[in-house]
Design a protein around this motif. Structure first.
Motif, mmCIF file in Angstrom:
data_model
loop_
_atom_site.group_PDB
_atom_site.id
_atom_site.type_symbol
_atom_site.label_atom_id
_atom_site.label_comp_id
_atom_site.label_asym_id
_atom_site.label_seq_id
_atom_site.Cartn_x
_atom_site.Cartn_y
_atom_site.Cartn_z
ATOM 1 N N ARG A 1 0.850 -1.190 0.000
ATOM 2 C CA ARG A 1 0.000 0.000 0.000
ATOM 3 C C ARG A 1 0.890 1.245 0.000
ATOM 4 N N TRP B 1 -11.570 -0.030 -10.071
ATOM 5 C CA TRP B 1 -10.922 0.427 -8.834
ATOM 6 C C TRP B 1 -11.351 1.847 -8.489
ATOM 7 N N GLN C 1 -14.500 2.454 -6.563
ATOM 8 C CA GLN C 1 -14.527 2.069 -5.151
ATOM 9 C C GLN C 1 -13.846 3.086 -4.230
ATOM 10 N N LEU C 2 -13.266 4.151 -4.801
ATOM 11 C CA LEU C 2 -12.556 5.128 -3.976
ATOM 12 C C LEU C 2 -13.528 5.882 -3.065
ATOM 13 N N ASP D 1 -5.096 4.542 -3.306
ATOM 14 C CA ASP D 1 -5.943 3.464 -2.757
ATOM 15 C C ASP D 1 -6.189 2.331 -3.745
ATOM 16 N N ILE D 2 -5.844 2.523 -5.014
ATOM 17 C CA ILE D 2 -6.043 1.426 -5.963
ATOM 18 C C ILE D 2 -5.038 0.293 -5.730
ATOM 19 N N MET E 1 -6.508 -2.368 -3.479
ATOM 20 C CA MET E 1 -7.612 -2.980 -4.228
ATOM 21 C C MET E 1 -7.081 -4.041 -5.184
ATOM 22 N N SER F 1 -5.962 -7.080 -3.243
ATOM 23 C CA SER F 1 -7.097 -7.868 -2.749
ATOM 24 C C SER F 1 -7.653 -8.777 -3.839
ATOM 25 N N GLU F 2 -7.746 -8.258 -5.056
ATOM 26 C CA GLU F 2 -8.234 -9.070 -6.169
ATOM 27 C C GLU F 2 -7.331 -10.273 -6.397
#
Length: 469
Positions: free
Chosen positions: A153, A185, A188-189, A202-203, A206, A209-210
């Motif tokens: 991150r 992505w 979802q922000l 923040d992507i 994401m 996680s995928e």
């Protein structure tokens, strides 16, 4: 490079620049910051280039308009993630990779962007971020890596705890992303952070996680570049000057490796588009502005300033000359303290001496204007000599007029040539003359009052002054 598009973020107000000019239009090496970034992007041969503008958007569009660049406005400005969302509306359907750059990072190179793309592709990363080591890292987002070295991150400084703030690897703000997956992505922000903005950073979690859920192709990656200065952005005029000096050093180093000599490269300032031939010598304090070509074997003396000019092979520019909008075909000698103004063309083997100003003048091959003269709106033939103190009186208060000299004309010192006037081949003008009419070839023209000598006058004058004292 196939399947690659570029999105450049240039919407920031640049408050710390304290200027009415949009930050990305401030010049570095006589070229706007954004133009440097565009040139680096063009080196990739991308399918599309889109620039996101905001503050001063109309100025940016006008200054940077080009056939290969599209613009989109971010209004209001809600963070980097929102800026990219706005950019996607202009990009349309994009396959392959999207590079996201910042318009205030002028030292970025095409080679660095190519390295980022290569790492992204070889590693199969959904997102790859360009980073560097910074000590201290104050003000930058920190790169938090996982146990396998992947990028976990990015934490903005305002959101970082003490442990995270100790990380020296920082986010440059340059990304390579899977263009097909980016819209998902971005959707979802959220603004749940210290600045209340949509963070593009923040992507990264994401995408990770995928991967862990089995729907992604790989973990996010990071390309840690060795040159932090190259990745530096500009937020104030101090940083503008610092990066300007770094760019100057890069440019002079390349020129020296190509065969140009600088006695003191750190004292010179050179526009980004300058072209200088090998075996040319540059003295200290020289300023070379935009649109300048200096051929091989020239000598540029100390504290000269050259702009919009073309100097041919063997041209010697002595100290303190100012050249703007002129052509010197070379070889030839100019200065010291000469000024060449727009529209001036000097043929080969000329001499323009000290304290001479030429404006919109064509000086023929082998002609000389040795010192203390103004020649404007003139056509001077071959092998002419224009004496000290000569002036072409080219302006009548309303219009400019032309002076024409044929080949081999000799103009004596302290002469005024009142235009429009033409002197034929081989004409000769006596010193101290004011020429208002055309002079035929091989003729002598004089206009001064005849000399009168009064014997004993000076002695009588002194006696009178002494008597009356």
């Amino acid at each position: 490079m196939a399947d690659c598009a570029v999105l450049i973020l240039a919407a920031g107000k640049g408050t710390r620049m304290k200027s009415e000019l949009p930050k990305v239009l401030h010049p570095l090496a006589e070229k706007p910051l954004l133009a440097h970034v565009l040139d680096a992007a063009r080196g990739l041969n991308p399918s599309r280039i889109v620039v996101v503008v905001g503050h001063g958007g109309d100025q940016v569009r006008a200054a940077m308009a080009a056939d290969d660049v599209s613009f989109v406005t971010q209004e209001p400005q809600l963070g980097t993630g929102h800026a990219v969302q706005c950019g996607l509306t202009a990009l349309g359907e994009v396959s392959g990779e999207l590079l996201i750059l910042n318009g205030d990072v002028p030292l970025i190179r095409t080679e660095t962007l190519t390295g980022l793309l290569d790492l992204h592709r070889r590693g199969g990363h959904p997102v790859t971020v360009l980073s560097c080591m910074q000590n201290p890292p104050t003000g930058y987002g920190r790169m938090v890596r996982g146990e396998l070295g992947n990028l976990e991150r990015i934490v903005e400084e305002k959101d970082a705890d003490t442990e995270t703030r100790a990380i020296n690897e920082i986010n440059s703000g340059t990304y390579c992303v899977d263009a097909a997956r980016l819209p998902g992505w971005l959707s979802q922000l959220s603004t749940d952070n210290a600045q209340g903005e949509y963070y593009l950073t923040d992507i990264v979690p994401m995408a990770n996680s995928e991967h862990r859920e089995g729907s992604g192709s790989g973990l996010a990656g990071a390309f840690c570049h060795h040159d932090g200065m190259e990745l530096s952005g500009i937020n104030n005029r101090v940083q503008l000057a610092q990066l300007g000096a770094a760019f100057r050093n890069r440019l002079t180093e390349r020129l020296m490796m190509d065969g140009v000599s600088f006695i003191d490269p750190g004292s010179c300032w050179i526009a980004a588009d300058a072209k200088i031939g090998r075996d040319t010598q540059i003295a200290p304090g020289v300023i070379i502005g935009p649109n300048v070509t200096i051929a091989e074997g020239c000598v540029i003396g100390p504290y000269c300033e050259i702009r919009n000019a073309d100097l041919g092979p063997g041209t010697v520019l002595h100290a303190y000359c100012h050249v703007d909008g002129a052509v010197a075909k070379g070889p030839g000698s100019i200065g010291p303290f000469a000024r060449l103004r727009p529209g001036t063309v000097l043929e080969a083997n000329i001499k323009v001496g000290d304290f001479v100003e030429l404006k919109k003048t064509h000086l023929g091959e082998g002609s000389k204007v040795p010192h203390l003269a103004y020649v404007g709106d003139a056509e001077i033939g071959k092998n002419c000599n224009i004496g000290c103190g000569t002036i072409t009186c080219n302006y009548d208060g309303v219009n400019k007029h032309k002076t024409t000299l044929g080949d081999g004309v000799f103009i004596g010192s302290d002469t005024q040539l009142v235009a429009p006037v033409t002197l034929g081949d081989g004409a000769y003008v006596g010193a101290g003359s004011t020429i208002t009419k055309d002079v035929p070839g091989d003729a002598l023209a004089t206009s001064r009052v005849g000399q009168r000598v009064t014997e004993g006058w000076a002695a009588k004058r002194r006696a009178t002054l002494k008597k009356n004292k």
